[in-house]
Design an enzyme around this catalytic site. Structure first.
Site, PDB file in Angstrom:
ATOM      1  N   HIS A 125      59.766  20.131  20.759  1.00  0.00           N
ATOM      2  CA  HIS A 125      58.622  20.965  21.134  1.00  0.00           C
ATOM      3  C   HIS A 125      59.082  21.937  22.221  1.00  0.00           C
ATOM      4  O   HIS A 125      59.977  21.623  22.998  1.00  0.00           O
ATOM      5  CB  HIS A 125      57.525  20.033  21.680  1.00  0.00           C
ATOM      6  CG  HIS A 125      56.199  20.674  21.902  1.00  0.00           C
ATOM      7  ND1 HIS A 125      55.923  21.455  22.998  1.00  0.00           N
ATOM      8  CD2 HIS A 125      55.053  20.630  21.176  1.00  0.00           C
ATOM      9  CE1 HIS A 125      54.662  21.866  22.940  1.00  0.00           C
ATOM     10  NE2 HIS A 125      54.106  21.376  21.839  1.00  0.00           N
ATOM     11  N   ASP A 138      60.499  12.511  24.971  1.00  0.00           N
ATOM     12  CA  ASP A 138      59.214  13.197  24.810  1.00  0.00           C
ATOM     13  C   ASP A 138      58.396  12.338  23.849  1.00  0.00           C
ATOM     14  O   ASP A 138      58.603  12.379  22.632  1.00  0.00           O
ATOM     15  CB  ASP A 138      59.457  14.604  24.239  1.00  0.00           C
ATOM     16  CG  ASP A 138      58.160  15.281  23.809  1.00  0.00           C
ATOM     17  OD1 ASP A 138      57.079  14.709  24.048  1.00  0.00           O
ATOM     18  OD2 ASP A 138      58.245  16.377  23.232  1.00  0.00           O
ATOM     19  N   GLN A 163      54.023  12.459  20.921  1.00  0.00           N
ATOM     20  CA  GLN A 163      53.551  12.130  19.575  1.00  0.00           C
ATOM     21  C   GLN A 163      53.892  10.695  19.189  1.00  0.00           C
ATOM     22  O   GLN A 163      53.679  10.297  18.037  1.00  0.00           O
ATOM     23  CB  GLN A 163      54.175  13.103  18.555  1.00  0.00           C
ATOM     24  CG  GLN A 163      53.893  14.560  18.837  1.00  0.00           C
ATOM     25  CD  GLN A 163      52.428  14.932  18.662  1.00  0.00           C
ATOM     26  OE1 GLN A 163      51.654  14.192  18.045  1.00  0.00           O
ATOM     27  NE2 GLN A 163      52.037  16.070  19.215  1.00  0.00           N
ATOM     28  N   LYS A 190      46.222  13.218  23.638  1.00  0.00           N
ATOM     29  CA  LYS A 190      46.613  12.920  22.251  1.00  0.00           C
ATOM     30  C   LYS A 190      46.391  11.439  21.909  1.00  0.00           C
ATOM     31  O   LYS A 190      46.648  11.011  20.794  1.00  0.00           O
ATOM     32  CB  LYS A 190      48.082  13.281  22.027  1.00  0.00           C
ATOM     33  CG  LYS A 190      48.373  14.776  22.184  1.00  0.00           C
ATOM     34  CD  LYS A 190      49.791  15.087  21.811  1.00  0.00           C
ATOM     35  CE  LYS A 190      50.239  16.459  22.297  1.00  0.00           C
ATOM     36  NZ  LYS A 190      49.504  17.566  21.691  1.00  0.00           N
ATOM     37  N   CYS A 241      54.266  25.159  18.270  1.00  0.00           N
ATOM     38  CA  CYS A 241      55.052  25.166  19.517  1.00  0.00           C
ATOM     39  C   CYS A 241      56.425  24.542  19.288  1.00  0.00           C
ATOM     40  O   CYS A 241      56.962  23.863  20.185  1.00  0.00           O
ATOM     41  CB  CYS A 241      54.338  24.431  20.637  1.00  0.00           C
ATOM     42  SG  CYS A 241      52.807  25.212  21.132  1.00  0.00           S
TER      43      CYS A 241
END
Lengths: 397, 308
Positions: free
Chosen positions: A112, A189, A192, A215, A355
């Protein structure tokens, strides 16, 4: 896992929307909304500074939320730094980590922008060296490629848990081991990942993990950086101001211990408390149940997209993916398809490059794609409805 | 091509609502890029297409498919229609400026510009329940007159001193009289509109002033004090008299005796017989103009009548 009961907890779903944009923003259950409302309506004070009852209760609830988040991700409360989102958490690491002795950063072309830019900009300025592991044509990165890139000069490895674009997962265990073998740190990261799969910071053994609250059923403007306690002790402050300090004189400053030394200014108490409630909610349902449910949805989703004849980006095998799919319909432009889904059938999806422009270029979709991303409140019936609508749209082209 | 149409539509909408201004800017950017042979990157065209196709889809999927497949052609057709309608609008604006009616000279059809501005309207709202119907020219030449009796063109005005449109027409009437001095005869007939309560007494006063040879001066003074006329106070009539050099006591006596009331009533009946539905109403020989028309409207008719 009773999906219908779960759906009853999400007020937005009462509008009849088929919400397939959870990779961007998850919906919020009543429990999270009420936890926030409770703060505003019953004890809206300042934590850590005011000694009155409201202030004390705020402090208590704020730190309780930190404990809930820590428990949810298998970390200690003192390893949880509140941030506004994943982006801020990654920037915190990028801006505070010492790159003077070793300055190589390894990442992939599937990241991302929020994981890429905090390192790309200093690399362009010459303050660190950035190298990329290239994904295969399906968007998967392989452990061997990471191992080849990671060497003794590597200071930090920045890698996704799950890509936001196509939902592929990185071989984290191997990457983390390779990094640690070379005395390098790993920043995951997990924006997600944490919302969708059981994540245990201790077991994962990553040095830093960044994720967002919005999220994972939590409020907007919330996020966390998980970092090993020892590293947090070593890192200098990121932003400074109120709350970060123990003593200040006109010529000296004594900072608080982590994580508070990284939390400058008045914090998002309502957001943090809401995120704590989101962790409670997900814990009660069970992340393994969430994961299983999403696997079923993913299978159905990919079957639908394949049957309808869309171009699907990412790996063919569903087992390597989460319940999200990036696809295109013939020559139709992604925004057109997304808008038609919305206007014709009230189905909310995302379109564009998500993104993650380098990733989408790599996957052969420089103009972007349509992304359907599902979560615990979605049903197989909704996937059927999505499929029927998509079939109609395909016929338009 | 759809961005060209979008630009026009959003610019017009942006005049009335700020929420359309970002879209107008976006459309302008898109048009500018197309004109400089660059692709439109804002995605505005995609959004418009998706919105239109989706709207049609709910009515007819087949029509939506056709629209989707031939959207560029559809955009071209819309653009051409827009250009044609713009051309028509330009002609309309010219006609409005030149003749006071966007449909052209001697036309009485609805003109949107009149409706927008409220000026030069075909329908003066001084008339209660005004309806449009053919007007009959007055048969008599009674009234306060100026200009040669032998003039080829006679301009008759039915006016009401309390009507803002009659006042609004005054500068144009004066310009007409000045430009056609010696070539036309002007006759003013006071017409007390029933909706204006103080009009009748003002007109009686004007005819009283006429007996002192001060009608035109008093008429100007009444229009100058029009707002105060609404009060219905006699002092307003007296102040106007003082301004116009009218003998106030004689005027008061004239009003008290009601001697001009029958004359005013006669003018009113004459106007009613002509079918007046508002003031000012002008008759140029046998041709009529209703409302405060621009100078060009008078000029066109007068020139034609003079040329006969």
């Amino acid at each position: 896992m009773d999906v219908e009961k779960i759906r009853g907890d999400f007020p937005v779903l009462r509008s009849g929307v088929t919400y397939f944009d959870s990779a961007c923003m998850s919906l919020k259950p009543t429990q999270v909304i009420e936890a926030q409302d409770e703060y505003y309506e019953e004890y809206s004070g300042c934590a850590g500074r005011s000694l009155h009852k409201l202030g004390k209760k705020t402090e208590e609830k704020f730190e309780e939320a930190r404990q809930k988040v820590a428990k949810f991700v298998g970390a200690s409360p003192n390893e949880v730094v509140w941030t506004r989102n994943t982006t801020e958490a990654i920037n915190l690491v990028a801006r505070t980590l010492d790159f003077s002795k070793k300055n190589k950063v390894i990442t992939s072309n599937m990241e991302h922008h929020s994981a890429l830019l905090p390192f790309l900009i200093p690399a362009k300025q010459g303050t660190l060296k950035l190298e990329y592991v290239l994904a295969d044509e399906e968007g998967l990165t392989h452990a061997e490629d990471w191992k080849k890139k990671i060497d003794e000069q590597t200071r930090l490895v920045v890698v996704h848990q799950t890509t936001n674009s196509v939902g592929t997962r990185a071989p984290l265990k191997e990457i983390i081991k390779a990094a640690h073998d070379n005395d390098a740190l790993v920043l995951v990261d997990a924006a997600q990942g944490v919302p969708h799969v059981e994540t245990n910071f201790r077991k994962l053994d990553a040095d830093f993990v960044a994720f967002s609250g919005h999220k994972m059923l939590g409020p907007t403007g919330t996020g966390c950086l998980l970092a090993k306690a020892k590293l947090l002790e070593e890192l200098p402050t990121f932003m400074v101001g109120g709350e970060t300090v123990e003593h200040v004189s006109l010529d000296s400053v004594t900072f608080l211990k982590p994580p508070q030394k990284f939390e400058a200014g008045l914090q998002n108490y309502a957001g943090a408390i809401g995120l704590g409630a989101a962790c409670d909610y997900l814990t009660k349902i069970g992340m393994r149940n969430v994961e299983e449910h999403e696997k079923k949805l993913a299978k159905k989703l990919f079957e639908a997209l394949s049957d309808v004849g869309t171009k699907i980006y990412g790996p063919a095998e569903v087992k390597n993916r989460s319940a999200r799919a990036a696809f295109n319909v013939g020559k139709a432009r992604p925004h057109e398809v997304a808008m038609m889904l919305d206007k014709i059938a009230n189905i909310a999806v995302r379109s564009g490059v998500f993104c993650a422009e380098p990733a989408m270029i790599h996957l052969g979709a420089p103009q972007g794609a349509v992304r359907a991303s599902l979560y615990l409140y979605n049903t197989e019936a909704e996937v059927d409805y999505f499929r029927e609508t998509l079939e109609k749209i395909v016929k338009l082209y | 091509m759809i961005c060209f149409v979008a630009l026009f539509v959003f610019v017009v909408l942006a005049i009335f609502s700020a929420k359309y201004r970002p879209l107008a800017k976006e459309a302008f950017d898109c048009v500018f890029k197309r004109l400089t042979l660059r692709p439109c990157e804002s995605g505005l065209d995609e959004r418009i297409k998706a919105t239109l196709v989706s709207s049609v889809f709910s009515k007819s999927p087949k029509a939506a498919a056709a629209l989707n497949k031939h959207f560029e052609l559809f955009s071209w057709v819309l653009t051409l229609l827009m250009i044609v309608s713009l051309a028509y609008s330009t002609v309309g604006v010219y006609n409005w400026w030149a003749y006071g009616n966007c449909n052209g000279p001697d036309q009485t059809g609805f003109c949107v510009f009149n409706a927008l501005t409220g000026e030069h309207t075909q329908y003066s709202d001084c008339g209660a329940n005004a309806t449009v119907h053919p007007l009959t020219p007055p048969t008599s030449l009674r009234g306060e007159a100026s200009g040669p009796e032998s003039a080829k063109v006679v301009l008759i005005e039915f006016g009401c001193f309390e009507c803002k449109y009659t006042k609004q027409a005054e500068p144009t009437v004066k310009q007409v009289l000045q430009d056609y001095s010696g070539r036309i005869r002007f006759i003013f007939k006071p017409f007390p509109l029933p909706t204006h309560n103080n009009s009748r007494v003002a007109e009686q006063a004007a005819l009283c002033a006429a007996k002192q040879g001060k009608f035109w001066e008093y008429k100007d003074a009444l229009f100058a004090n029009q707002d105060a006329l609404n009060t219905g106070e006699r002092t307003v009539l007296m102040e106007a008299a003082a301004q116009a050099g009218v003998n106030e006591s004689a005027l008061a006596a004239c009003l008290d005796s009601n001697e001009t009331a029958s004359e005013v009533e006669a003018f009113y009946q004459e106007g009613a017989a002509s079918g007046l539905y508002g003031t000012p109403t002008f008759f140029i020989n046998n041709r009529s103009l209703v409302g405060p028309k621009p100078f060009e409207s008078f000029k066109t008719i007068i020139d034609e009548e003079l040329a006969k």
